[in-house]
Every structure is written in C-alpha cells, then in structure tokens.
Design an enzyme around this catalytic site. Structure first.
Site, short mmCIF file in Angstrom:
data_model
loop_
_atom_site.label_atom_id
_atom_site.label_comp_id
_atom_site.label_asym_id
_atom_site.label_seq_id
_atom_site.Cartn_x
_atom_site.Cartn_y
_atom_site.Cartn_z
N SER A 101 -27.28 1.15 27.71
CA SER A 101 -26.98 0.20 26.64
C SER A 101 -26.54 0.99 25.41
CB SER A 101 -28.25 -0.61 26.36
OG SER A 101 -27.98 -1.59 25.40
N ARG A 129 -25.64 -5.47 24.34
CA ARG A 129 -26.41 -6.70 24.16
C ARG A 129 -25.96 -7.78 25.14
NH1 ARG A 129 -26.42 -8.44 18.26
NH2 ARG A 129 -24.38 -9.17 18.85
N VAL A 138 -36.44 -7.30 21.18
CA VAL A 138 -35.52 -6.15 21.07
C VAL A 138 -34.05 -6.59 20.98
CG1 VAL A 138 -37.10 -4.57 22.21
CG2 VAL A 138 -35.44 -5.79 23.57
N GLU A 139 -33.23 -5.67 20.53
CA GLU A 139 -31.77 -5.90 20.36
C GLU A 139 -31.48 -7.13 19.52
OE1 GLU A 139 -28.94 -4.94 23.18
OE2 GLU A 139 -30.14 -3.45 24.22
N GLY A 140 -32.22 -7.27 18.42
CA GLY A 140 -32.03 -8.42 17.52
C GLY A 140 -33.06 -9.47 17.82
#
Ligand SMILES: Cc1cc2nc3c(=O)[nH]c(=O)nc-3n(C[C@H](O)[C@H](O)[C@H](O)COP(=O)(O)OP(=O)(O)OC[C@H]3O[C@@H](n4cnc5c(N)ncnc54)[C@H](O)[C@@H]3O)c2cc1C
Length: 838
Positions: free
Chosen positions: A210, A378, A500-502
């Site tokens: 990622s 994402r 995670v990731e926002g």
C-alpha cells in the site's frame, strides 16, 4: 383554456430543453416558437404577447454575449471571488490529486451509462491466477490463526519466510526490480483470500503493497534509491514501514510536529550536509521488524544551507534501521490482531541528504507525494480485506445457520435469523462489486481519489455490519474464543479497518462529498480555477462561459429531478435489459437529485458547507450509494447477467436506494434555509418518499441462497479459502454442508418418530438403532445421521482451556525463552521488553 394551453406550451418547451440540456439559443427558439404557435392557434393572443415579451426579456440579454459579460457576469464574478473560501495548500493538494472516473458521470445528473459499460471486464491473468492457486493457496494452508493471534502474537518463522520468498511483499513492484508486478485486481484477490483465513496475515501483506516506501520510491525515488531498495523490498530482504501518524497528528496529519533541521555534521571524517531529525510516531505497522523506515516530518533550514526558504514543508525520508539514534522494536497490540505495529522515535538523529525520497530537490513536496499516492493503496488494501471477511462470513455463517438446530429446526428457518442472513448475503454482494470496481479503476490507470474513499468507508462499514450480524447468528459459538471460533477475531478486528487509512467518520464527513463535489462537479473546480487567471478579460470570458453552462446545468437538474420523480423514473430510453432497466432509471433520477442538491447546498451555504459535516456526509452517502449501485450493475453485466444472482442484486440495489433516500431526506430536512429546503423537497420528492427497504420475501430468497449450495453462493465465495484443511474451520464446515442437506429429510423422519415417543432409549445413537429396527430408517439413513451428528459436533462445540493457557505472561523463565525464540526477527540494537525494563 386557451390561456392555459399557451402557458403550458411555453413551460413544456422550456422543460424539454432543460431536460435534454439544449443550448440557450435552442431553448429561446423552441420556447418562443411554442408560445407563438399555440397562442396563435388557440386564440390566446393577449397571453401570447405577454409571454413573448417575458421570454424575449430573458433571452435577449443572455444571448448578447458581450452585454451579458459586462452587466451580469462581471458583478457575479466579483461576489464569487469574495465568498469563495481560500483553500489551504493542504486542501489544494488534496483537490488536485487523483483522477475522476465514472463517479463524475453520477455527479452530472445525466449519467452516460455507455461509459461504464465500455470499461473492460476485470480478469486475472494466467500468471496471477496461478499465483492464487499456488503460493496463496499454500500460504493459506500454513496459517493457524489461533496460534498467530493467541499463542505467538506473531506469524511463525516459516510463514514469514514463505511470504518473503514468494514475493508477497512485492506485488506492486515491477518485474524489472524483481517484483511480481501484479494488477490491482490480483493484489485485491490475494488480500481477499488471505483475510478469509487470517486478518493478521492479510494486514501484514497489505501494508508493504500500500502507501509506503515501495509506492513512493516507484513514483519519486532517484534511480540509485530504486535500484538499491526495490529489489530488496520485493523479496523481503528489506521490510518497510511508513511513519506519518504521531501522538499530536492523527487525522490531521499535516499538523505533524516532527521536524528535521538542515545542518552539517562530520561523518567518517567527511563534512556531510544532512538533517537532524526529531520525531515521535506511533501506530506504525511493521515498524517493530522494519529494516527501512519511511518518515514524514517538517523540514527547516534556519542557517540557509540550501537556500532562502526556512520552512521547507513536509518532507519524506527513508531511514535504514541501523541509523544511530533510531528507536524501534517495541510493539502496540491492535485489538488482539497481532500484526507488527509499534512506535518509532528519535531525537537529533543525523541523516545525510541522500535519505530524502527522490533526493534533496523533493524537500517540501512530501504532502503532495503522499496524497498523490494515497488513493491507489486506499482503493485496494482495506476494501479487499473487508471483502474477504464478508465473503468468508457468507461461507461460514450461511453453513452454520443451516446446520445449527434449535426448536427442532435449522436456525436459518426462523424469520429473525433470516433477516440477519439476508443482510450478510446482500451486503456481501454490494461490497464485492464495490471492491472489484475500484480495483478495476486502478488497473485502468486511474488514481481514484473519491471512489477510493467511498470504497474504504463503505467496505469497512458494511464489513462491520456483516461481522455484527454474523456474531448474532452464531450466538455463544461466536463469543467463546479458541481455535474453533472462526468469527470472533474478525469481529474484534473491525475497528482497525474502520480507523486506518483515514478514520471513517472523517472520511465520510469531510472527504467523500468534500472532494467529490469539487472534483466531480463539471464546473465548480473550473470556476474556482478561473479566479486564478491573471488576464482580466480572459478571466471574465472563461468565467462567463462556465457560469452560464453551470446555470443551465442547475436548471436542467431541477427539471430532470422533478420529471423523473413525477414519472417514477419511467421516462425515455435507458440502459440495461428488461430486468435491470428500472434500476438504471432510478439511478438517473437520484443522479439528477444529487447534482441539484449539491449545487443548491454549495450555492446557498458557500464555504460554510465545509463545517456542516452532517449535511455533507449525507450528500456523500447519496454519491456513495448510487456509485455502489452502479458498480453492482456493471458487475452483473460483466458476470453475463446471471439469473441466479438476481435476488442478491435486487436486495442490495433496494438497500442502496433506501439508504440514498434516507440520506437525501435527512440532508433536505436539516437544511438550515427552510424555504430552500421546501423547494428542494418538492423537486426531489414530488410524491414523497417512495423507496422501501428490501422486502421480507426478497430477504428470504437471499437467505436461502447463502444457506445451501447455489450458483449465486459460489459467486459470493470467489476468493474464499475453502480447502478443508485441518487449519481451516470455515472450509471444513462449508464442505459438510451438502451432507447436512442430504440428511435433512431423513432427520425430519427421525424427529417425527422421536416426537411420537416410540423410542425407549435416551441416547441419540441408541435411538437411531431403535429407529432402524422399527423400520423408520434404513441402515444407510441411520449411518448418515450418525455421521452428520458426529461431524457437526466440532462445529457447534467450543474450546476450553486451563488458566495457564490463557495467561499472557507465565514465569520469567518462560518470558526469556519466548524472547529468545523471537530473536530471529529482531536486530541486536532493538529494544526488547527486557532491555527496556532493565
Ligand atoms: C492498527 C493501526 C495501524 C496503523 N498503521 C499506520 C501506519 O503504518 N503508518 C501511519 O502513519 N499511521 C498508521 N496508523 C494511524 C492511522 O492512520 C490513524 O489512527 C488515523 O489516521 C486516525 O488518527 P487517530 O487514531 O489519531 O484518530 P484522531 O485523529 O484522534 O480521530 C479521532 C476521531 O475523530 C474523527 N475526526 C478527526 N477529525 C475529524 C474531522 N475533521 N471531521 C470529522 N471527524 C473527525 C476521526 O474520524 C475519529 O473518529 C495506524 C493506526 C492503527 C490503529
């Protein structure tokens, strides 16, 4: 009557032009002609003259372009410049990053479905399929999730070796650097399959593929950096992590207090230009075992060693683990899903300039680099892991609900359980289509900024709903932890994916509509960009063209929304076949409603809309649900319109439309300027709210599909690890399902005899013998029931433990032995729990 006819003719001509988005000139000619002809022939001369004067009074100034620019556009431009909020650099970067795909059509109010249907069907290459059938299948066979999550709190050494050797960490690295160079679809398929057996392994594999060192190096790395790191990362010789988040900078990552001061230091007798870094990061995945740390910090040059600027901005560097002063090695413990995760710290850590990703000229470009690369990771990591988890839930819970009996019936037969099963099946269909759609977008070369946020948010939220419904269906079986419990850890892991990731609240409230409205809207971003045009007359010309196209667009959306609402979206041609046409039409309607509301909300609230998160989140929900419904229709087309999948498609589609309506209604109901809200309500819901959630009957059909072998169920189980190996409870449970179904009629016969009280014995096995003797069952039938009963025990029973087995720490000697066993992955300079204590 003739008066009415004349007015009606003018309105119909105007409405038809708006509906079909004709030019201003065509509108003027059509409306004037309709008024004139109908007025003349119906004899309403007076009305005709009045209407023609009004129409000419509107049309002439608008069609006289230079007059219009001077007297209408120029004052509007002045006001627009005043009210448009100044975007921060961070917001500007976020808005400019990424590309727009089909979601742009949905924001247009009149989607061109041929754009979606022309997109190629996503398929795995032969090589990718071979990887799925070979190394991925083999890796799944090696995983014992209980051992990983409870006994070791880590992957066993052979699993780490296998992952590295087979290049699971190099899926996005090109073959020229020794990686696998897989498509996004393959990357997604691998993560889906792994997450059906172990979310710890799926997370471990997801991270290096990622947003992180490999992705950043591929885009911005110098040749030297690429040649050094990429081949090592591909085979796991280097383990990467990326450290952005810290105690004082979470969702607002740009506020990071970590800094690097440009300075000179003597290294090995040579004066070297570099940075002194001070940082405190936490939550960093793979950090405890990382050999190379990607670090985000703010860079300062107070002595002007590089140039005039003192505050250079966010910058990214790659620190080898051996960097003196880098503190790393301890672990956080994310909800009992023990993938490697921990803090990274350092004070005045000196690194040479060559550690900056891309070299010194990339100083200060860190935020742009991160945002540009973020959407790809994402779009894949979290959506794929969530999709794997929900697919796994269909396999396991569908089977369990059929085999588990209460009150003499499979629990799947009870309507309450059926409801939960329908949600599991329907949401899985939607999540799988969404995941595939965003992976396909990445493979088409898109950087899907908006849809990656939609996929991250909705796949993980629906994953949470499916996990909760799964636990409800399993009852105590889901609660009691141990190797036999295949659902508890997935349920525990849900908030990780949410965060995670926002983190999801922020993703929904700020990003989906915030980015979507400005990026996908055909005019807003261009109008904002027009403000930056220096040449005044060029600016006016450009803004005028955009403004009047925008106004026409708004009027068209109002008319389309009203007409499609009044006609139940039955008007005109539409995409799809006899079965799906009504679905496309509904989407046409809500696309117009979204475009209308977006324009009105932005127009009336202006910059304040940014702070009205509850409103923008709801409009984001509308965009998301119609995007997901479109993804499902594309998936249905790509699968060859299988009749078997129709109940799933229908359930998921109605659910999306129900959620769309709820969100639109909530946004309008809470819009602060009431007269505007009333007008919007009339245009969007002329007959009120007519959508209904999926019916009970449809829910029953979905539940039936996932609780017995069916083509539709097979489609949902794509990428689930189903091989009935000893480590795979789900695979073995699923494999038992056909036998359980075969035994059902026999079981009913036997239960009837039991109820009649004809057996003397209390033991099940003895009762079978009695039934056989009495001719109620044949010998084969009796053997089948006995076999099924014995096989089922494993799946309905749970584990039990001695207290010692549950304790985290045993004796000090045990802990030392464990630390030694662990040492193979740790470097000598690493702080172990013992050294930290000592
Ligand atoms: C297991 C795990 C692994 C991680 N791995 C990494 C990694 O490898 N590298 C890395 O750099 N980071 C990593 N992170 C950090 C992760 O990206 C952050 O946790 C995430 O960005 C949220 O920050 P926070 O936890 O500080 O929450 P906060 O920012 O404190 O947010 C708390 C809540 O407020 C909400 N919120 C915040 N601002 C707004 C807003 N403006 N509007 C609406 N709601 C808002 C959030 O949605 C959230 O619900 C990881 C985190 C976890 C838990």
């Amino acid at each position: 009557m003739s008066v009415l006819l004349t007015i009606l003719a003018a309105l119909i001509a105007t409405g038809a032009c708006a509906y079909h988005r004709t030019s201003l000139r065509t509108w003027a000619i059509a409306t004037l002609a309709a008024t004139f002809v109908v007025g003349l022939f119906s004899g309403a001369i007076g009305t005709m003259v009045i209407l023609l004067i009004i129409e000419l009074a509107i049309a002439v100034p608008l069609l006289m372009v230079s007059f219009r620019r001077r007297n209408i556009t120029a004052p509007i431009l002045k006001t627009f410049a005043k009210v448009t909020p100044k975007l921060s650099d961070t917001e500007q970067t976020a808005l400019e990053a990424g590309t727009i795909g089909f979601e742009g059509e949905l924001f247009s109010g009149k989607p061109d479905w041929s754009v979606l249907m022309r997109q190629p069907k996503p398929v795995l290459s032969v090589e990718e399929q071979a990887f799925m059938d070979g190394p991925v299948e083999e890796l799944c066979g090696m995983l014992d999730d209980w051992q990983i999550t409870h006994e070791l709190a880590d992957l066993p050494p052979n699993v780490w070796d296998f992952i590295k050797k087979n290049k699971f960490f190099g899926m996005i690295i090109p073959k020229s650097y020794g990686g696998l160079q897989f498509s996004a679809l393959a990357h997604s398929a691998v993560l889906q399959k792994l997450s059906t057996i172990s979310s710890t392994v799926a997370s471990t594999v997801a991270v290096p593929n990622s947003l992180g060192p490999a992705e950043l190096l591929l885009h911005y790395g110098s040749d030297e950096q690429k040649n050094h790191y990429l081949p090592r990362l591909a085979v796991g010789e280097d383990i990467p992590c990326f450290a952005l988040t810290g105690p004082y900078a979470g969702s607002d990552a740009t506020s990071l207090p970590d800094y690097g001061i440009v300075c000179k230091q003597t290294v090995d007798g040579v004066e070297t230009l570099g940075l002194k870094l001070t940082f405190n990061k936490h939550y960093i995945t793979l950090a405890p075992i990382a050999t190379v740390v990607g670090l985000a910090f703010r860079m300062y040059d107070p002595e002007h060693l590089l140039g005039e600027k003192e505050d250079l901005g966010i910058t990214l560097a790659l620190l080898p683990r051996a960097t003196p002063g880098l503190q790393i090695g301890r672990r956080h413990f994310p909800l009992n899903v023990p993938f490697q995760n921990g803090p990274v710290q350092g004070k005045d850590v000196f690194v040479p300039m060559s550690t900056l990703i891309g070299g010194p000229h990339m100083a200060g470009h860190g935020w742009r680099m991160l945002v540009e690369c973020l959407s790809v990771g994402r779009a894949i990591s979290l959506p794929s892991s969530a999709t794997g988890a929900v697919r796994g839930a269909v396999a396991a819970t569908g089977a369990y609900a059929r085999i588990r009996k209460q009150f003499g019936l499979s629990i799947a037969r009870f309507e309450g359980v059926e409801e939960a099963l329908a949600r599991i099946g329907g949401l899985t269909y939607a999540t799988a289509a969404l995941s595939k759609s965003t992976a396909a977008a990445v493979d088409r070369g898109e950087k899907p900024a908006v849809t990656s946020a939609i996929a991250k948010y909705h796949a993980t939220e629906w994953g949470r709903e499916v996990a909760a419904n799964t636990m409800d269906v399993l009852g105590g079986k889901g609660v009691q932890m141990g190797p036999k419990n295949y659902a508890g850890r997935s349920f525990q892991a849900v908030p990780i994916a949410i965060t995670v990731e926002g983190a999801n609240i922020m993703t929904r409230s700020l990003m989906i509509f915030g980015q979507g409205a400005i990026r996908c809207h055909p005019y807003v971003l261009k109008e904002m960009q027009a403000l930056a045009i220096a040449d005044r007359s060029e600016q006016l010309k450009t803004f005028d063209r955009l403004l009047f196209s925008h106004l026409g667009f708004g009027v068209s959306n109002a008319v389309r929304s009203l007409v499609l609402g009044l006609t139940g979206s039955r008007l005109g041609e539409s995409a799809g076949d006899a079965y799906t046409r009504r679905y496309y039409r509904k989407l046409d309607r809500y696309s117009a409603a979204l475009a209308l509301c977006a324009d009105v909300f932005m127009g009336v609230l202006g910059g304040k809309l940014k702070f009205k998160e509850k409103l923008s989140a709801r409009l984001g929900d509308v965009l998301s649900n119609i995007y997901i419904a479109s993804a499902m229709l594309k998936h249905y087309e790509d699968s060859g319109r299988p009749e078997s999948d129709r109940p799933l498609l229908a359930w998921a589609f109605h659910e999306c439309m129900w959620r769309t309506q709820t969100a639109l209604d909530g946004a309008i109901r809470n819009f602060p300027v009431r007269p505007v809200a009333w007008l919007l309500r009339a245009l969007v819901f002329p007959f009120g709210r007519r959508e209904v959630p999926p019916s009970d009957r449809l829910g029953r059909r979905v539940a039936a599909l996932i609780t017995g072998p069916s083509e539709a169920r097979d489609h949902l189980l794509e990428y689930v690890y189903l091989t009935p190996t000893p480590n795979n409870v789900v695979g073995r449970l699923n494999a038992l399902l056909p036998e359980v179904i075969l035994a059902e009629p026999v079981d009913r016969k036997f239960a009837k005899a039991q109820k009649s009280g004809q057996f003397k014995s209390l033991e099940y096995v003895d009762q079978l013998a009695e039934a056989e003797k009495a001719g109620v069952l044949t010998a084969t039938e009796s053997a089948l029931l006995k076999h099924v009963r014995e096989s089922l025990y494993e799946f309905i029973s749970v584990d039990d433990f001695h207290t010692d087995e549950l304790r985290a720490f045993k004796t000090r000697a045990d802990r030392q032995a464990e630390a030694q066993a662990d040492a193979w992955i740790r470097k000598p300079e690493v702080r172990t729990p013992e050294s930290a204590e000592g």
